[in-house]
Design an enzyme around this catalytic site. Structure first.
Site, PDB file in Angstrom:
ATOM      1  N   LYS A 173      -6.390  -1.831  15.267  1.00 31.58           N
ATOM      2  CA  LYS A 173      -5.431  -2.541  14.423  1.00 31.58           C
ATOM      3  C   LYS A 173      -4.887  -1.618  13.330  1.00 31.58           C
ATOM      4  O   LYS A 173      -5.407  -0.520  13.109  1.00 31.58           O
ATOM      5  CB  LYS A 173      -6.104  -3.761  13.786  1.00 31.58           C
ATOM      6  CG  LYS A 173      -7.255  -3.428  12.852  1.00 31.58           C
ATOM      7  CD  LYS A 173      -7.922  -4.683  12.322  1.00 31.58           C
ATOM      8  CE  LYS A 173      -9.089  -4.329  11.407  1.00 31.58           C
ATOM      9  NZ  LYS A 173      -9.752  -5.532  10.869  1.00 31.58           N
ATOM     10  N   TYR A 196       6.333  11.842 -15.505  1.00 29.98           N
ATOM     11  CA  TYR A 196       6.724  10.620 -16.198  1.00 29.98           C
ATOM     12  C   TYR A 196       5.749  10.272 -17.319  1.00 29.98           C
ATOM     13  O   TYR A 196       4.529  10.448 -17.193  1.00 29.98           O
ATOM     14  CB  TYR A 196       6.778   9.451 -15.216  1.00 29.98           C
ATOM     15  CG  TYR A 196       7.943   9.513 -14.248  1.00 29.98           C
ATOM     16  CD1 TYR A 196       9.257   9.601 -14.710  1.00 29.98           C
ATOM     17  CD2 TYR A 196       7.726   9.474 -12.879  1.00 29.98           C
ATOM     18  CE1 TYR A 196      10.322   9.653 -13.823  1.00 29.98           C
ATOM     19  CE2 TYR A 196       8.784   9.524 -11.980  1.00 29.98           C
ATOM     20  CZ  TYR A 196      10.079   9.609 -12.463  1.00 29.98           C
ATOM     21  OH  TYR A 196      11.117   9.657 -11.578  1.00 29.98           O
TER      22      TYR A 196
END
EC number: 5.1.1.1
Length: 369
Positions: free
Chosen positions: A38, A264
């Site tokens: 999965k 940032y």
């Protein structure tokens, strides 16, 4: 010459084969093996992984959702595929693509029976999930009689397996709880199948169950994370090999003086003359902000370089002061010299979240066995 030209997730099928054989060696030869593929095979490549596992001899596959199973079928996978969390709207697609649903509640069982009857199915293989303590999906013990009644009154379905899921099989402090789950599963499954004319497969062991509770293998085991190189136990991890290695390159190196800031919010301040490198990978690729501000780092030419400042969407910055490197050199984010578990732990998370979070825009490179 540097090997990497971009950010790449290498998927090593030789390591996959090693892990499969190691886990297979823990169980009896007559016990079947279900491979969980999965979430793009835990963040790698479900088609390449499934093809290799089919070649290696796996007996079953499991996916979470129907579309994952359809993708495998469309790419030539022929072994049975269990869909662990099917939804009502996909039942006809399940039958169309010969997928096998997990039926975990009375409502979903009745609905699938209705779909199977409408499509004139007979003995369509389904899987019955029992809740033994994880309290996620599955029938509780008082519901067993209802399941038996519904199954016995329709010729459309045939129980291929009965299964449950261990909640803490990697934690020895929860051994009593785990043993209780196994005992309850034995009782509940027998109550469900004792009057059937055939013997469905029984499975409760996940990867840690295979390693720690081999006597509870029943007739099949399910392994997911172990196939990809993780044993949920530092004593087991050395016997497994991570399938994925995330690599990137240095885009630019900048020399900064003391007092300069990086990124940032100016979240990293240079305390001495430094060399800062930028890499083309960021939180949009799965290297999330939790790894920034020197919590985690990468390897450049065999040397550790901390991630500095905030992780950006497409870029991270690393401190390469004192490291012999240049623009274009290869960088290993995880795999190789840095085990993915250690990288994940540095950010305060787990390997599952790290490896399944590597986004699809990162190029996958298949390394044959």
């Amino acid at each position: 010459m540097p090997e990497a030209k971009e950010t790449v997730l290498e998927i090593n099928l030789g390591n996959l084969a090693h892990n499969y054989r190691y886990l297979r060696s823990k169980i009896d030869k007559d016990v079947k093996f279900l491979s969980v593929v999965k979430a793009h095979a835990y963040g790698s490549d479900s088609v390449a992984i499934a093809k290799k596992l089919e070649e290696l001899g796996t007996d079953y596959f499991a996916v979470a959702y129907v579309e994952e199973g359809i993708r495998l079928r469309e790419n030539g996978i022929t072994k049975p595929i269990l869909v662990l969390h099917p939804q009502f709207t996909h039942f006809e697609e399940i039958i169309e693509h010969c997928l096998e649903p997990n039926l975990y509640s009375e409502k979903i069982l009745r609905s699938f029976i209705a779909t199977a009857e409408k499509l004139k199915q007979k003995n369509y293989p389904v899987h019955i999930k029992l809740n033994t303590g994880l309290n996620r999906l599955g029938f509780d013990q008082p519901e067993i009689e209802t399941v038996k009644e519904l199954i016995s009154t329709t010729p459309t379905l045939k129980i291929a397996s009965v299964f449950s899921h261990l909640a803490a099989s990697e934690d020895w402090q929860e051994r009593d709880f785990t043993v209780g789950q196994i005992d309850l599963f034995r009782k509940m499954s027998w109550e469900l199948i004792k009057d059937l004319e055939h013997e469905p497969l029984l499975h409760i062991c996940n990867t840690s169950g295979v390693i720690n509770y081999t006597k509870a293998a029943f007739s099949m085991v399910r392994t997911g994370i172990g196939l990809y190189g993780y044993g949920n136990d530092e004593t087991v991890d050395p016997y497994l090999k991570p399938v994925g290695k995330l690599k990137t390159i240095i885009s630019q190196i900048r020399k900064l003086d003391k007092g300069a800031t990086v990124g940032y919010n100016r979240s990293f301040k240079v305390e001495k003359p430094s060399r800062i490198a930028t890499l083309p990978v960021g939180h949009a690729d799965g290297i999330n902000r939790i790894y920034g501000k020197q919590k985690a780092g990468v390897f450049v030419n065999g040397e550790y370089a901390p991630i500095v400042g905030n992780v950006c969407m497409d870029i991270i910055m690393i401190d390469v002061t004192g490291i012999d490197c240049e623009e274009g050199d290869e960088v290993i984010v995880f795999g190789g010299p840095q085990h993915p578990v250690k990288f994940a732990e540095a950010g305060g998370t787990i390997s599952y979240e790290l490896i399944t979070g590597i986004q699809r825009r990162v190029t996958r490179k298949i390394i044959p066995e």
